[in-house]
Design an enzyme around this catalytic site. Sequence first.
Site, mmCIF file in Angstrom:
data_model
loop_
_atom_site.group_PDB
_atom_site.id
_atom_site.type_symbol
_atom_site.label_atom_id
_atom_site.label_comp_id
_atom_site.label_asym_id
_atom_site.label_seq_id
_atom_site.Cartn_x
_atom_site.Cartn_y
_atom_site.Cartn_z
ATOM 1 C CE1 TYR A 62 19.570 19.087 2.602
ATOM 2 C CE2 TYR A 62 19.331 17.231 2.319
ATOM 3 C CZ TYR A 62 18.878 18.262 2.139
ATOM 4 O OH TYR A 62 18.077 17.958 1.644
ATOM 5 C CG PHE A 205 9.664 20.371 3.630
ATOM 6 C CD1 PHE A 205 10.100 20.071 4.744
ATOM 7 C CD2 PHE A 205 9.362 21.572 2.585
ATOM 8 C CE1 PHE A 205 11.963 21.269 4.754
ATOM 9 C CE2 PHE A 205 11.051 22.617 3.369
ATOM 10 C CZ PHE A 205 11.519 22.194 4.619
ATOM 11 N N PRO A 206 7.836 15.958 4.007
ATOM 12 C CG PRO A 206 7.957 13.281 4.472
ATOM 13 C CD PRO A 206 8.740 14.976 4.032
ATOM 14 C CG LEU A 207 5.976 13.777 8.310
ATOM 15 C CD1 LEU A 207 6.678 13.532 9.211
ATOM 16 C CD2 LEU A 207 4.579 12.912 8.371
ATOM 17 N N GLY A 208 5.430 18.404 6.124
ATOM 18 C CA GLY A 208 5.254 19.632 6.153
ATOM 19 C C GLY A 208 6.737 20.582 6.376
ATOM 20 N N GLY A 209 6.780 21.733 6.221
ATOM 21 C CA GLY A 209 8.137 22.211 6.844
ATOM 22 C C GLY A 209 7.678 23.368 6.600
#
Length: 283
Positions: A62, A205-209
């Site tokens: 990262y 990606f708990p909110l999408g990604g």
Amino acid sequence: MNVNAIAADTFLLGGDLRINRLGFGAMRLALGGSIRDPEAAIAVLRRAVELGVNHIDTAGTYGFGDLQAHELIRQALSPYPSDLMIATKVSSPGEATAAQLRGLVEKDLRRLGQDHLDLVYLRVGGMGKAGGEPLGERFTALADLRREGLIRHLGVSHVDATQLAEAQSIAPVTAVQNQFHIHDQSDTDVLARCEQDGIAYVPYFPLGGGKDRIDATRLTSVASRHQATPAQVALAWLLATSPVTLAIPGTSSLDHLTDNIAATGLRLTIDDLAKLSEQHRMI
């Protein structure tokens, strides 16, 4: 809504690390996000901890230019709070060999300024469908480092149920990090295995990604009822799905951080969950 990660309840990781179920993912701090000022990124990390976050997810990969997640975490939070758990990932991308994993772990130790790593995931494969390759040799190498005391707990990422079972046959697995969110529930077999064995299930990606984003329009009716945002509904749903699910939403914004953590105060009703489930089946 209450703005404190403690409201998300806790999970006992590996029998000895109690962490709040809503944590923080460091990827967006250092991978081409909106922040270009290290001090701003540091402020987000410090505020997250002030708001009760004691689980930070990072990786040696990262980084973007001068912004590197490991170094930002160390600068912001070292000396680390005694209850803070930092999780990192090794291997993919690049698919490090078993022989290379020691070097990656030792590098993470130096960069984070730690004498051991709390949780290390073996990341397997790219971004395609999980499964299809053995992980035994690489996971055995990490298990050896755990026995030496360089790693406290082991996890696996981007795996199917067969790969999870293979890893469990080698050493205790305390966490799985796979893709899963309110509009992508294709990993329920691995989640069920985690529930059965008391393993933390930590969706990335708990909110999408990327190309797989949540459809916010399908969450607006429940969000309006609670005076919440669709993202808060998605996070609250994730925490309500199973007692072993942990959420690690990431952000480079202080305001967005506060909004994410406020999701811990959102209690979805049985009717809310039924409505969200019905909408999912309509895909």
